[in-house]
Design a protein around this motif. Structure first.
Motif, short mmCIF file in Angstrom:
data_model
loop_
_atom_site.label_atom_id
_atom_site.label_comp_id
_atom_site.label_asym_id
_atom_site.label_seq_id
_atom_site.Cartn_x
_atom_site.Cartn_y
_atom_site.Cartn_z
N PHE A 1 -7.31 17.20 0.59
CA PHE A 1 -6.26 16.86 1.55
C PHE A 1 -4.93 16.72 0.82
CE2 PHE A 1 -3.84 14.42 4.52
CZ PHE A 1 -4.45 14.51 5.76
N SER A 2 -5.01 16.20 -0.40
CA SER A 2 -3.89 15.92 -1.29
C SER A 2 -3.12 14.68 -0.86
CB SER A 2 -2.95 17.12 -1.42
OG SER A 2 -2.10 16.96 -2.55
N TYR A 3 -3.81 13.53 -0.94
CA TYR A 3 -3.14 12.25 -0.76
C TYR A 3 -3.61 11.29 -1.84
CZ TYR A 3 -7.41 10.65 1.79
OH TYR A 3 -8.70 10.32 2.16
N HIS A 4 -2.76 10.33 -2.15
CA HIS A 4 -3.04 9.36 -3.20
C HIS A 4 -2.57 7.99 -2.71
CE1 HIS A 4 -2.41 7.70 -7.51
NE2 HIS A 4 -3.69 7.59 -7.17
N TYR A 5 -3.49 7.00 -2.73
CA TYR A 5 -3.18 5.66 -2.27
C TYR A 5 -3.24 4.68 -3.45
CZ TYR A 5 -4.02 7.09 2.63
OH TYR A 5 -3.97 7.71 3.87
N VAL A 6 -2.21 3.90 -3.62
CA VAL A 6 -2.20 2.83 -4.63
C VAL A 6 -1.81 1.53 -3.96
CG1 VAL A 6 -1.13 1.97 -6.74
CG2 VAL A 6 -1.65 4.40 -6.53
N SER A 7 -2.61 0.49 -4.17
CA SER A 7 -2.31 -0.83 -3.63
C SER A 7 -1.91 -1.76 -4.77
CB SER A 7 -3.51 -1.39 -2.89
OG SER A 7 -3.26 -2.71 -2.44
N THR A 8 -0.82 -2.49 -4.59
CA THR A 8 -0.35 -3.44 -5.60
C THR A 8 -0.22 -4.82 -4.98
OG1 THR A 8 0.92 -1.68 -6.67
CG2 THR A 8 1.46 -3.93 -7.28
N GLU A 9 -0.93 -5.79 -5.54
CA GLU A 9 -0.81 -7.15 -5.03
C GLU A 9 0.45 -7.79 -5.57
OE1 GLU A 9 -3.46 -11.13 -4.11
OE2 GLU A 9 -4.32 -9.53 -5.37
N GLN A 10 1.20 -8.43 -4.67
CA GLN A 10 2.45 -9.11 -5.06
C GLN A 10 2.15 -10.54 -5.47
OE1 GLN A 10 5.39 -6.88 -4.69
NE2 GLN A 10 3.47 -5.73 -4.68
N ARG A 11 2.53 -10.90 -6.69
CA ARG A 11 2.18 -12.24 -7.20
C ARG A 11 3.43 -13.04 -7.52
NH1 ARG A 11 -2.57 -10.17 -11.36
NH2 ARG A 11 -4.11 -9.61 -9.73
N LEU B 1 0.86 -1.18 0.00
CA LEU B 1 0.00 0.00 0.00
C LEU B 1 0.90 1.23 0.00
CD1 LEU B 1 -2.80 1.32 0.20
CD2 LEU B 1 -2.64 1.09 2.69
N SER B 2 0.96 1.92 -1.14
CA SER B 2 1.82 3.09 -1.29
C SER B 2 0.98 4.35 -1.12
CB SER B 2 2.49 3.09 -2.67
OG SER B 2 3.33 1.96 -2.81
N GLN B 3 1.39 5.19 -0.18
CA GLN B 3 0.66 6.42 0.14
C GLN B 3 1.54 7.62 -0.16
OE1 GLN B 3 -0.43 6.06 4.26
NE2 GLN B 3 -1.77 4.31 3.92
N ILE C 1 3.66 0.52 2.79
CA ILE C 1 3.32 -0.49 3.80
C ILE C 1 3.18 -1.84 3.11
CG2 ILE C 1 1.71 -1.14 5.62
CD1 ILE C 1 0.70 1.77 5.60
N GLU C 2 3.96 -2.82 3.56
CA GLU C 2 3.82 -4.18 3.06
C GLU C 2 2.90 -4.95 4.01
OE1 GLU C 2 7.57 -6.06 2.31
OE2 GLU C 2 8.37 -4.29 1.27
N ILE C 3 1.89 -5.60 3.43
CA ILE C 3 0.84 -6.23 4.22
C ILE C 3 0.63 -7.66 3.73
CG2 ILE C 3 -1.61 -6.13 4.85
CD1 ILE C 3 -1.33 -3.05 4.02
N GLU C 4 0.46 -8.56 4.66
CA GLU C 4 0.15 -9.95 4.33
C GLU C 4 -1.18 -10.31 4.98
OE1 GLU C 4 2.27 -13.98 5.59
OE2 GLU C 4 3.45 -12.89 4.08
N THR C 5 -2.10 -10.90 4.21
CA THR C 5 -3.43 -11.22 4.74
C THR C 5 -3.79 -12.68 4.45
OG1 THR C 5 -4.72 -10.71 2.74
CG2 THR C 5 -4.16 -8.86 4.19
N ALA C 6 -4.75 -13.17 5.20
CA ALA C 6 -5.34 -14.49 4.96
C ALA C 6 -6.83 -14.37 5.23
CB ALA C 6 -4.71 -15.54 5.88
N THR D 1 4.14 -6.38 7.45
CA THR D 1 5.45 -7.04 7.42
C THR D 1 6.60 -6.06 7.22
OG1 THR D 1 5.18 -7.52 5.06
CG2 THR D 1 4.49 -9.23 6.63
N ASN D 2 6.31 -4.87 6.70
CA ASN D 2 7.36 -3.87 6.55
C ASN D 2 6.73 -2.49 6.37
OD1 ASN D 2 10.33 -3.59 6.37
ND2 ASN D 2 9.85 -2.62 4.43
N LEU D 3 7.43 -1.48 6.87
CA LEU D 3 6.97 -0.10 6.74
C LEU D 3 8.16 0.79 6.42
CD1 LEU D 3 4.98 2.30 7.18
CD2 LEU D 3 5.58 2.19 9.62
N ALA D 4 8.06 1.58 5.36
CA ALA D 4 9.11 2.54 5.02
C ALA D 4 8.47 3.89 4.76
CB ALA D 4 9.89 2.08 3.78
N PHE D 5 9.10 4.97 5.25
CA PHE D 5 8.56 6.30 4.98
C PHE D 5 9.69 7.29 4.82
CE2 PHE D 5 9.17 7.68 9.41
CZ PHE D 5 9.04 6.48 10.12
N SER D 6 9.46 8.32 4.02
CA SER D 6 10.44 9.36 3.77
C SER D 6 9.69 10.63 3.40
CB SER D 6 11.39 8.95 2.63
OG SER D 6 10.66 8.75 1.42
#
Length: 381
Positions: A371-381, A46-48, A119-124, A78-83
């Motif tokens: 607000f000026s935010y943009h969210y893109v989610s990419t599923e890892q395959r 999830l890229s914000q 944000i890297e996310i793992e779900t079940a 599973t992982n979080l990076a911000f800058s």
């Protein structure tokens, strides 16, 4: 003043503690999940992107609070990076719910106010009833709730448990004593009688007393989930909302609606800037927490223009009591949520959207463009 009051009434924030300041760039590795789920897992990034837009006439210190995923058996961050070009940024969990929050601030509102969060996310999929998890469950002779569950029997500002709420719950449950049967009656009542209203701003405020008093049983996901939660609590069953966001395509429920439950392109990429969604959970004594989602029943019904009695609607209605498809991630359970550092506007109604203030003046979090935010989610395959 009107903007401040509207935002305060809609989604207000609680107090949290400091996990260590950071400058410009930081990466945090999350803890390993407590127990692996015995089902196939999905992975998303999830890229914000934030380029904050101060309200006209506002200037001064800029503060930004971002909700982060809660770790559970059915989802892990599973992982979080911000800058960014902020002055400081850090993670905190110092609040009554222990909810993860990313806070950043800028000393002045002039110029670019930028931040990137990945944000890297793992779900079940969480499907206890589908997998017959209650086959050995029995109603306890004496119901005892753990200390960490008891708060979810209490009222909040928007979810009272007395008066018309209790009277409505009693009419719905008809004296039923079995807690599972009782909560199923409440779920069925909400999914059948409430209607989705696409004109409601954001996810709705979940003001249960106002909804029941008006007689207009409509709204969006927070409204449906909160009505369910309030009625369950009024019936002696712990319940709570989980505020989150959709991440992509629904593999299982897509057969019933191409749009209602989440979607993505062929590469698994989805623009989810407006994908916030609230679900509900209830606690069954002698077993634990169970999922449900009456709001998505009403969303599918409206999207497909079908009656509640339609076979497809009933299939979705049956599945979403006791099961969640996890192309979605939950952030926190907070109501009357006080953020840290404290906001000028006081406690939040809930914290499912990013929140920002410029010298105490809130930016409209319901509108990503304002607000000026943009969210893109990419599923890892």
């Amino acid at each position: 003043m009107q903007r401040r009051q509207f935002l305060k009434n809609s989604v207000l924030l609680s107090a949290a503690g400091l996990v260590g300041p950071s400058v410009v760039s930081q990466t945090v590795q999350a803890a390993e999940p407590a127990a692996p789920a015995p089902v196939a897992r999905r992975r998303f990034v999830l890229s914000q992107t934030y380029k904050l837009n101060p309200p006209q006439g506002s200037s001064g210190v800029v503060k930004l609070w971002i909700p982060l995923p809660v770790d559970t058996a059915f989802q892990q961050m599973t992982n979080l990076a911000f800058s960014g070009n902020y002055q400081q940024a850090y993670i905190t969990t110092n609040n009554a719910y222990g909810a993860k929050t990313l806070f950043a601030s800028w000393p002045k509102s002039e110029g670019d106010l930028q931040m990137q969060v990945d944000i890297e996310i793992e779900t079940a999929d969480w499907e206890p009833l589908k997998h017959d998890a209650l086959k050995t469950w029995q109603v306890p002779e004496q119901i005892i709730y753990p200390l960490d569950v008891k708060p979810y029997l209490l009222p909040t500002t928007h979810t009272p448990v007395d008066g018309q709420v209790r009277e409505t719950a009693q009419k719905i449950t008809h004296g039923e004593q079995d807690p599972l049967k009782k909560v199923r009656l409440i779920y069925q009542w909400v999914s059948r009688n409430m209607e989705r209203d696409n004109d409601v701003i954001g996810c709705g405020t979940g003001d249960v007393a106002a909804i029941l008093k008006s007689g207009k049983l409509s709204g969006k996901c927070t409204d449906m989930s909160s009505v369910f939660v309030a009625l369950a609590r009024a019936s002696g069953i712990p319940a709570r909302e989980l505020f989150g966001i959709r991440l992509g395509k629904a593999n299982k429920l897509e057969r019933y609606s191409k749009s209602a439950f989440g979607k993505a392109d062929e590469q698994g990429v989805a623009d989810v800037s407006g994908g916030q969604h609230c679900r509900a959970e209830f606690y069954l004594a002698g077993y634990g927490w169970l999922p449900c989602d009456p709001a998505d029943v009403t969303k599918m019904r409206l999207a497909e223009k079908k009656a509640h009695e339609d076979a497809d609607v009933q299939a979705v209605n049956s599945y979403l009591f006791g099961n969640w498809e996890m192309n979605w991630v939950g952030f926190n359970y907070g109501r009357d949520f006080e953020l840290y550092p404290a906001t000028e506007q006081g406690a939040m109604n809930n914290f499912g959207y990013p929140y920002a203030e410029v010298d105490g003046d809130p930016i409209n979090f319901y509108d990503p463009k304002v607000f000026s935010y943009h969210y893109v989610s990419t599923e890892q395959r």
